[in-house]
Design a protein around this motif. Structure first.
Motif, PDB file in Angstrom:
ATOM      1  N   UNK A  34      32.332  -6.845  -7.500  1.00 16.18           N
ATOM      2  CA  UNK A  34      31.548  -5.940  -6.342  1.00 16.18           C
ATOM      3  C   UNK A  34      30.309  -6.736  -5.896  1.00 16.18           C
ATOM      4  N   UNK A  35      29.667  -7.275  -6.843  1.00 10.12           N
ATOM      5  CA  UNK A  35      28.422  -8.276  -6.579  1.00 10.12           C
ATOM      6  C   UNK A  35      29.028  -9.541  -5.939  1.00 10.12           C
ATOM      7  N   UNK A  36      30.112  -9.854  -6.386  1.00  6.28           N
ATOM      8  CA  UNK A  36      30.438 -11.169  -5.537  1.00  6.28           C
ATOM      9  C   UNK A  36      30.857 -10.860  -3.935  1.00  6.28           C
ATOM     10  N   UNK A  37      31.310  -9.728  -3.759  1.00  6.54           N
ATOM     11  CA  UNK A  37      31.461  -9.375  -2.334  1.00  6.54           C
ATOM     12  C   UNK A  37      30.282  -8.930  -1.794  1.00  6.54           C
ATOM     13  N   UNK A  38      29.405  -8.308  -2.597  1.00 10.77           N
ATOM     14  CA  UNK A  38      28.078  -8.237  -1.594  1.00 10.77           C
ATOM     15  C   UNK A  38      27.284  -9.513  -1.203  1.00 10.77           C
ATOM     16  N   UNK A  39      27.683 -10.642  -2.158  1.00 14.02           N
ATOM     17  CA  UNK A  39      26.767 -11.970  -2.172  1.00 14.02           C
ATOM     18  C   UNK A  39      27.612 -12.493  -0.692  1.00 14.02           C
ATOM     19  N   UNK A  40      28.848 -12.785  -0.638  1.00 13.77           N
ATOM     20  CA  UNK A  40      29.543 -13.032   0.661  1.00 13.77           C
ATOM     21  C   UNK A  40      29.472 -12.426   1.845  1.00 13.77           C
ATOM     22  N   UNK A  41      29.303 -11.029   1.631  1.00 14.54           N
ATOM     23  CA  UNK A  41      28.882 -10.310   2.928  1.00 14.54           C
ATOM     24  C   UNK A  41      27.614 -10.497   3.309  1.00 14.54           C
ATOM     25  N   UNK A  42      26.701 -10.922   2.521  1.00 12.61           N
ATOM     26  CA  UNK A  42      25.233 -11.171   3.122  1.00 12.61           C
ATOM     27  C   UNK A  42      25.277 -12.861   3.350  1.00 12.61           C
ATOM     28  N   UNK A  73      20.567 -22.281   4.507  1.00 14.45           N
ATOM     29  CA  UNK A  73      19.182 -22.102   4.025  1.00 14.45           C
ATOM     30  C   UNK A  73      18.703 -20.635   4.210  1.00 14.45           C
ATOM     31  N   UNK A  74      18.909 -20.262   5.361  1.00 17.25           N
ATOM     32  CA  UNK A  74      18.837 -18.741   5.904  1.00 17.25           C
ATOM     33  C   UNK A  74      19.770 -17.765   5.030  1.00 17.25           C
ATOM     34  N   UNK A  75      20.825 -18.171   4.996  1.00 16.64           N
ATOM     35  CA  UNK A  75      22.049 -17.450   4.258  1.00 16.64           C
ATOM     36  C   UNK A  75      21.531 -17.655   2.798  1.00 16.64           C
ATOM     37  N   UNK A  76      21.050 -18.444   2.089  1.00 19.39           N
ATOM     38  CA  UNK A  76      20.982 -18.568   0.749  1.00 19.39           C
ATOM     39  C   UNK A  76      19.755 -17.621   0.467  1.00 19.39           C
TER      40      UNK A  76
END
Length: 292
Positions: free
Chosen positions: A66-74, A111-114
């Motif tokens: 779930x955290x991996x999906x949250x990371x990718x979706x942001x 960078x912004x995505x990071x």
């Protein structure tokens, strides 16, 4: 196919594609995190996988999904979106970006995505690393959003962005390696006359992109993982973390390199294959107004 008749990606396609790829490659990402945080001697990928499955069961390989999906979706939605919107804005006015300009655009977008993706990345690393800890030391987040709330309550909002500087730099290099090099290799292949805009070309381009991205980001990935998994106050700053890792030897910066490449290669391939399919089937033509 002419540029006028070529469909373009919508800004959110990258996030959806990355999330889909993460569902497939998550076990490899988990193994990479475990190898990078392992400090007691050397351990092989096979032995590590066997140990996890024997102790926790096969579903433990999907711990922290779930955290991996949250990371990718942001993170990925922002970096892909910013890159695509920026590139399309220039191309709409008839200006084709040169390669170095794509590198710059990809770096800024990454960078912004990071920054935006750091909270999800922190929770992702912690949830993946939980199963290797003794029961009394585990954080036991129920899911990604529970992890976010727990960190804010117990450690403060600041720690939700732990390792942000390293993650941001890594994201910039990752995006340079993946997006700009994917675009460039794909253009070269299409212009050769031997390739068409099809899955074969997409896979070849993404393999090159994945190789470049892995080479650029692995040292920073090791530092980022250590920083995010560290206890409050364990490292004073990035320099302290760098010196600690350096004392373990030069190869410590490339710890988990093979699993990282093995994970990133299919992650990159699947992301771009999914992205191209979304573009071909649900994209829009340059003459159309882009809508959600």
């Amino acid at each position: 196919m002419s540029e006028k008749n070529k469909k373009l990606s919508r800004w959110y396609f990258g996030g959806l594609s990355s999330a889909g790829a993460a569902c497939v490659t998550h076990p490899l990402d988990l193994l990479k995190v475990h190898l990078q945080t392992h400090q007691e001697g050397r351990i092989s990928v096979i032995r590590l996988t066997t140990t996890i499955v024997q102790k926790q069961g096969i579903l433990a390989l999907y711990n922290g999904l779930s955290a991996s999906l949250l990371r990718q979706l942001t993170y990925s939605t922002m970096r892909f979106g910013a890159y695509e919107v920026g590139k399309q804005t220039f191309e709409k006015s008839g200006y084709h970006l040169l390669f170095y300009q794509k590198l710059l655009l990809a770096g800024v977008s990454g960078a912004v995505g990071g920054v935006l993706g750091t909270p999800g990345d922190v929770i992702n690393v912690r949830m993946q690393n939980d199963i290797k800890l003794s029961p009394e030391l585990r954080r036991n987040y129920k899911h990604a959003l529970d992890g976010v709330v727990c960190v804010i309550k117990q450690e403060g909002l600041y720690n939700l962005f732990s390792g942000c500087s390293t993650a941001t730099l890594r994201a910039a290099l990752m995006t340079i390696g993946q997006l700009s090099f994917y675009d460039q290799v794909k253009i070269i292949l299409l212009q050769s006359g031997y390739f068409k805009d099809n899955p074969v070309t997409h896979i070849i381009s993404s393999v090159f992109a994945g190789a470049v991205a892995t080479t650029l980001t692995q040292p920073l990935d090791v530092l980022k993982t250590r920083a995010m998994n560290a206890k409050p106050g364990e490292f004073k700053n990035l320099v302290d973390l760098f010196l600690y890792t350096a004392r373990l030897g030069p190869l410590a910066f490339f710890k988990g390199y093979v699993p990282a490449f093995v994970r990133l290669a299919p992650q990159t391939i699947l992301t771009f294959v999914f992205l191209e399919q979304l573009r071909c089937n649900f994209g829009f033509y340059p003459s159309e107004v882009q809508v959600l």
